[in-house]
Motif scaffolding. Structure first.
Motif, PDB file in Angstrom:
ATOM      1  N   ALA A   1       2.971  17.785 -59.675  1.00  0.00           N
ATOM      2  CA  ALA A   1       3.584  16.564 -60.208  1.00  0.00           C
ATOM      3  C   ALA A   1       4.355  15.840 -59.099  1.00  0.00           C
ATOM      4  O   ALA A   1       4.303  14.608 -58.985  1.00  0.00           O
ATOM      5  CB  ALA A   1       4.523  16.909 -61.363  1.00  0.00           C
ATOM      6  N   TYR A   2       5.022  16.603 -58.260  1.00  0.00           N
ATOM      7  CA  TYR A   2       5.789  15.998 -57.170  1.00  0.00           C
ATOM      8  C   TYR A   2       4.863  15.283 -56.180  1.00  0.00           C
ATOM      9  O   TYR A   2       5.157  14.173 -55.711  1.00  0.00           O
ATOM     10  CB  TYR A   2       6.615  17.069 -56.451  1.00  0.00           C
ATOM     11  CG  TYR A   2       7.411  16.522 -55.294  1.00  0.00           C
ATOM     12  CD1 TYR A   2       8.386  15.551 -55.498  1.00  0.00           C
ATOM     13  CD2 TYR A   2       7.183  16.951 -53.992  1.00  0.00           C
ATOM     14  CE1 TYR A   2       9.121  15.030 -54.445  1.00  0.00           C
ATOM     15  CE2 TYR A   2       7.909  16.442 -52.928  1.00  0.00           C
ATOM     16  CZ  TYR A   2       8.874  15.481 -53.156  1.00  0.00           C
ATOM     17  OH  TYR A   2       9.585  14.960 -52.111  1.00  0.00           O
ATOM     18  N   LEU A   3       3.732  15.910 -55.888  1.00  0.00           N
ATOM     19  CA  LEU A   3       2.760  15.275 -54.975  1.00  0.00           C
ATOM     20  C   LEU A   3       2.312  13.919 -55.514  1.00  0.00           C
ATOM     21  O   LEU A   3       2.143  12.962 -54.762  1.00  0.00           O
ATOM     22  CB  LEU A   3       1.550  16.191 -54.775  1.00  0.00           C
ATOM     23  CG  LEU A   3       1.642  17.134 -53.575  1.00  0.00           C
ATOM     24  CD1 LEU A   3       0.604  18.244 -53.680  1.00  0.00           C
ATOM     25  CD2 LEU A   3       1.443  16.375 -52.263  1.00  0.00           C
ATOM     26  N   ARG A   4       2.159  13.849 -56.843  1.00  0.00           N
ATOM     27  CA  ARG A   4       1.763  12.555 -57.424  1.00  0.00           C
ATOM     28  C   ARG A   4       2.871  11.527 -57.244  1.00  0.00           C
ATOM     29  O   ARG A   4       2.613  10.378 -56.921  1.00  0.00           O
ATOM     30  CB  ARG A   4       1.398  12.725 -58.901  1.00  0.00           C
ATOM     31  CG  ARG A   4       0.022  13.357 -59.103  1.00  0.00           C
ATOM     32  CD  ARG A   4      -0.480  13.154 -60.534  1.00  0.00           C
ATOM     33  NE  ARG A   4       0.383  13.786 -61.528  1.00  0.00           N
ATOM     34  CZ  ARG A   4       0.316  15.074 -61.872  1.00  0.00           C
ATOM     35  NH1 ARG A   4      -0.578  15.857 -61.298  1.00  0.00           N
ATOM     36  NH2 ARG A   4       1.128  15.585 -62.773  1.00  0.00           N
ATOM     37  N   THR A   5       4.128  11.959 -57.445  1.00  0.00           N
ATOM     38  CA  THR A   5       5.213  10.981 -57.285  1.00  0.00           C
ATOM     39  C   THR A   5       5.334  10.550 -55.824  1.00  0.00           C
ATOM     40  O   THR A   5       5.749   9.440 -55.538  1.00  0.00           O
ATOM     41  CB  THR A   5       6.581  11.521 -57.768  1.00  0.00           C
ATOM     42  OG1 THR A   5       6.977  12.577 -56.894  1.00  0.00           O
ATOM     43  CG2 THR A   5       6.536  12.015 -59.189  1.00  0.00           C
ATOM     44  N   LEU A   6       4.938  11.441 -54.904  1.00  0.00           N
ATOM     45  CA  LEU A   6       4.996  11.055 -53.485  1.00  0.00           C
ATOM     46  C   LEU A   6       4.042   9.903 -53.179  1.00  0.00           C
ATOM     47  O   LEU A   6       4.311   9.071 -52.318  1.00  0.00           O
ATOM     48  CB  LEU A   6       4.657  12.250 -52.585  1.00  0.00           C
ATOM     49  CG  LEU A   6       5.800  13.218 -52.245  1.00  0.00           C
ATOM     50  CD1 LEU A   6       5.300  14.306 -51.327  1.00  0.00           C
ATOM     51  CD2 LEU A   6       6.982  12.485 -51.615  1.00  0.00           C
ATOM     52  N   ASN A   7       2.926   9.856 -53.886  1.00  0.00           N
ATOM     53  CA  ASN A   7       2.004   8.732 -53.682  1.00  0.00           C
ATOM     54  C   ASN A   7       2.688   7.417 -54.022  1.00  0.00           C
ATOM     55  O   ASN A   7       2.554   6.426 -53.304  1.00  0.00           O
ATOM     56  CB  ASN A   7       0.740   8.895 -54.535  1.00  0.00           C
ATOM     57  CG  ASN A   7      -0.136  10.007 -54.004  1.00  0.00           C
ATOM     58  OD1 ASN A   7      -0.091  10.344 -52.822  1.00  0.00           O
ATOM     59  ND2 ASN A   7      -0.933  10.605 -54.875  1.00  0.00           N
ATOM     60  N   ALA A   8       3.416   7.436 -55.120  1.00  0.00           N
ATOM     61  CA  ALA A   8       4.162   6.227 -55.498  1.00  0.00           C
ATOM     62  C   ALA A   8       5.263   5.960 -54.475  1.00  0.00           C
ATOM     63  O   ALA A   8       5.519   4.808 -54.100  1.00  0.00           O
ATOM     64  CB  ALA A   8       4.742   6.391 -56.899  1.00  0.00           C
ATOM     65  N   SER A   9       5.907   7.036 -54.009  1.00  0.00           N
ATOM     66  CA  SER A   9       6.982   6.870 -53.018  1.00  0.00           C
ATOM     67  C   SER A   9       6.446   6.244 -51.740  1.00  0.00           C
ATOM     68  O   SER A   9       7.139   5.476 -51.071  1.00  0.00           O
ATOM     69  CB  SER A   9       7.613   8.219 -52.675  1.00  0.00           C
ATOM     70  OG  SER A   9       8.124   8.824 -53.823  1.00  0.00           O
ATOM     71  N   GLN A  10       5.214   6.568 -51.400  1.00  0.00           N
ATOM     72  CA  GLN A  10       4.622   6.026 -50.173  1.00  0.00           C
ATOM     73  C   GLN A  10       4.608   4.494 -50.247  1.00  0.00           C
ATOM     74  O   GLN A  10       4.878   3.823 -49.260  1.00  0.00           O
ATOM     75  CB  GLN A  10       3.218   6.608 -49.987  1.00  0.00           C
ATOM     76  CG  GLN A  10       2.495   6.162 -48.733  1.00  0.00           C
ATOM     77  CD  GLN A  10       3.216   6.537 -47.445  1.00  0.00           C
ATOM     78  OE1 GLN A  10       3.889   5.712 -46.835  1.00  0.00           O
ATOM     79  NE2 GLN A  10       3.108   7.792 -47.031  1.00  0.00           N
ATOM     80  N   ARG A  11       4.329   3.976 -51.429  1.00  0.00           N
ATOM     81  CA  ARG A  11       4.327   2.508 -51.572  1.00  0.00           C
ATOM     82  C   ARG A  11       5.744   1.959 -51.483  1.00  0.00           C
ATOM     83  O   ARG A  11       6.007   0.983 -50.788  1.00  0.00           O
ATOM     84  CB  ARG A  11       3.690   2.110 -52.910  1.00  0.00           C
ATOM     85  CG  ARG A  11       2.189   2.276 -52.918  1.00  0.00           C
ATOM     86  CD  ARG A  11       1.568   1.518 -54.077  1.00  0.00           C
ATOM     87  NE  ARG A  11       1.741   2.208 -55.342  1.00  0.00           N
ATOM     88  CZ  ARG A  11       0.970   3.201 -55.765  1.00  0.00           C
ATOM     89  NH1 ARG A  11      -0.022   3.623 -55.007  1.00  0.00           N
ATOM     90  NH2 ARG A  11       1.176   3.779 -56.922  1.00  0.00           N
ATOM     91  N   LEU A  12       6.674   2.638 -52.175  1.00  0.00           N
ATOM     92  CA  LEU A  12       8.061   2.165 -52.173  1.00  0.00           C
ATOM     93  C   LEU A  12       8.690   2.274 -50.794  1.00  0.00           C
ATOM     94  O   LEU A  12       9.591   1.517 -50.447  1.00  0.00           O
ATOM     95  CB  LEU A  12       8.899   2.991 -53.158  1.00  0.00           C
ATOM     96  CG  LEU A  12       8.576   2.793 -54.634  1.00  0.00           C
ATOM     97  CD1 LEU A  12       9.357   3.785 -55.476  1.00  0.00           C
ATOM     98  CD2 LEU A  12       8.914   1.371 -55.050  1.00  0.00           C
ATOM     99  N   ALA A  13       8.200   3.230 -50.002  1.00  0.00           N
ATOM    100  CA  ALA A  13       8.811   3.496 -48.695  1.00  0.00           C
ATOM    101  C   ALA A  13       8.720   2.289 -47.762  1.00  0.00           C
ATOM    102  O   ALA A  13       9.477   2.185 -46.807  1.00  0.00           O
ATOM    103  CB  ALA A  13       8.139   4.702 -48.046  1.00  0.00           C
ATOM    104  N   GLN A  14       7.787   1.382 -48.065  1.00  0.00           N
ATOM    105  CA  GLN A  14       7.663   0.208 -47.205  1.00  0.00           C
ATOM    106  C   GLN A  14       8.932  -0.645 -47.251  1.00  0.00           C
ATOM    107  O   GLN A  14       9.385  -1.141 -46.245  1.00  0.00           O
ATOM    108  CB  GLN A  14       6.468  -0.664 -47.634  1.00  0.00           C
ATOM    109  CG  GLN A  14       5.140   0.068 -47.699  1.00  0.00           C
ATOM    110  CD  GLN A  14       4.581   0.370 -46.326  1.00  0.00           C
ATOM    111  OE1 GLN A  14       5.009  -0.204 -45.328  1.00  0.00           O
ATOM    112  NE2 GLN A  14       3.628   1.284 -46.249  1.00  0.00           N
ATOM    113  N   HIS A  15       9.479  -0.812 -48.453  1.00  0.00           N
ATOM    114  CA  HIS A  15      10.639  -1.695 -48.594  1.00  0.00           C
ATOM    115  C   HIS A  15      11.612  -1.161 -49.638  1.00  0.00           C
ATOM    116  O   HIS A  15      11.785  -1.778 -50.688  1.00  0.00           O
ATOM    117  CB  HIS A  15      10.191  -3.110 -49.015  1.00  0.00           C
ATOM    118  CG  HIS A  15       9.129  -3.676 -48.144  1.00  0.00           C
ATOM    119  ND1 HIS A  15       9.396  -4.157 -46.876  1.00  0.00           N
ATOM    120  CD2 HIS A  15       7.798  -3.812 -48.328  1.00  0.00           C
ATOM    121  CE1 HIS A  15       8.269  -4.570 -46.341  1.00  0.00           C
ATOM    122  NE2 HIS A  15       7.281  -4.370 -47.185  1.00  0.00           N
ATOM    123  N   PRO A  16      12.239  -0.024 -49.386  1.00  0.00           N
ATOM    124  CA  PRO A  16      13.188   0.472 -50.393  1.00  0.00           C
ATOM    125  C   PRO A  16      14.453  -0.388 -50.389  1.00  0.00           C
ATOM    126  O   PRO A  16      14.815  -0.943 -49.348  1.00  0.00           O
ATOM    127  CB  PRO A  16      13.494   1.886 -49.911  1.00  0.00           C
ATOM    128  CG  PRO A  16      13.255   1.842 -48.438  1.00  0.00           C
ATOM    129  CD  PRO A  16      12.196   0.809 -48.190  1.00  0.00           C
TER     130      PRO A  16
END
Ligand SMILES: [Zn+2]
Length: 374
Positions: free
Chosen positions: A322-337
């Motif tokens: 489940a955490y790995l899946r949230t990391l995919n979303a985090s990868q997108r957010l990481a561009q402009h947190p």
């Protein structure tokens, strides 16, 4: 880049034999960092060349080859998201396909930006406007009287509207049109788009060939760089940087001992780092933890096998998955947190929770820190 990579010879031979069997749309698919884009460009150069060699290579000297090398060939278009094109420019036009750091950003499937505000940021998608320009390009006759070639890279960055517009182009292209779609994630393409292309699985060199090639490029520790890149040699080049290796090592050191992992301090220390890179490191690390728990093998961190082995008993695979899946979303957010420090804290707390199973009768985290509602 004038030559194809040694591991691509056979694929090259098949696609340069005769135009009649070439088809009008190729889909070059395979892992990122194995030289697909360079191959696509070289193939385009070959089919545009006025006097290709008997051995089956572009001559490099005719007017067509010269235009191609100057990026001014009237019968050629390379269509990329604006952000990718800028990146290529920054690298001095080197036709490689981006290393590990860009991996996440190709996967960005967010909405196409609209409105004046978005003009500040280069788009990460191939837009419908770009695809319409292809139609215009195909509408005028070829300058040389030969092929007109369009390379789309990475093809999965087309948004749905752009992909549907491209479908129309693929249905009835004018004669002597060649589309070359390059994709790292063929599964993300519309099935109707895939089915209209001749699919070409791009070869991955075996580790010995890849290591030999890296050594030729002057890479000091080919084996370690290859392992870090998941055995994609072009991506491995990115890891041949002492500073990068040191930062990566320090990061893994700090997250691989859960007992001393302190998300708050770590987030504070790393808030000015390149966040997509950090998330990518976490993704690979967690991928290996997951892989070890399920198959007993690791892909990226072979040298840390003893650490991974010692962590495995404390890992709940479902929570990690489940955490790995949230990391995919985090990868997108990481561009402009909004707030890099809080963003990292959140990511690292969740990591600590997934990797260290909390004692059943306590709300104490694995790192000994109490959970606070805020
Ligand atoms: Zn030529």
């Amino acid at each position: 880049m004038n030559n194809i990579y040694s591991w691509q010879q056979e694929t090259w031979r098949i696609l340069t034999q005769d135009g009649a069997s070439l088809g009008h749309a190729l889909l070059l698919r395979g892992r990122q960092g194995i030289g697909k884009l360079a191959f696509a460009r070289q193939l385009a150069k070959f089919w545009l060349c006025q006097t290709p060699s008997i051995a089956g290579h572009p001559c490099g000297t005719c007017p067509s080859c010269t235009w191609f090398e100057q990026d001014s060939h009237p019968d050629f278009r390379q269509v990329e998201p604006e952000a990718v094109a800028l990146l290529t420019e920054k690298r001095g036009g080197d036709a490689d396909e981006g290393g590990s750091e860009e991996a996440g950003f190709y996967a960005d499937a967010g909405e196409e930006p609209t409105g004046p505000k978005s003009r500040k940021k280069p788009s990460r998608q191939i837009t419908i406007a770009q695809v319409r320009e292809i139609a215009d390009f195909l509408g005028v006759s070829s300058h040389q009287g030969g092929y007109k070639i369009i390379v789309l890279h990475p093809a999965e960055s087309m948004n749905p509207a752009a992909a549907n517009a491209l479908l129309k182009n693929l249905e009835e292209p004018p004669p002597l049109t060649l589309f070359i779609l390059v994709t790292h994630q063929a599964q993300d393409l519309l099935p109707t788009l895939r089915s209209r292309c001749r699919q070409i699985p791009m070869p991955i060199p075996d580790p010995a060939t890849a290591a030999a090639w890296l050594a030729q490029q002057g890479v000091g520790n080919p084996a370690a760089c290859l392992a870090s890149s998941g055995y994609a040699p072009l991506a491995a080049l990115e890891f041949d940087d002492g500073d990068y290796q040191a930062r990566h090592k320090a990061f893994i050191d700090r997250i691989s001992v859960p007992a001393t992992l302190d998300p708050v301090t770590l987030a504070e220390d790393l808030q000015k780092s390149d966040l997509p890179t950090l998330i990518r490191w976490l993704q690979k690390w967690c991928y290996d933890l997951m892989s070890f728990c399920t198959t007993g093998k690791v892909r990226y961190h072979a040298s840390r096998l003893p650490t991974i082995e010692s962590l495995a008993p404390g890992i709940d695979p479902r929570a990690l998955s489940a955490y790995l899946r949230t990391l995919n979303a985090s990868q997108r957010l990481a561009q402009h947190p909004l707030n890099p420090r809080l963003f990292l804290e959140d990511v690292l707390f969740s990591y600590a929770e997934s990797v260290v199973r909390p004692p059943a009768d306590s709300n104490v985290r694995g790192n000994g820190r109490m959970i606070h509602a805020d």
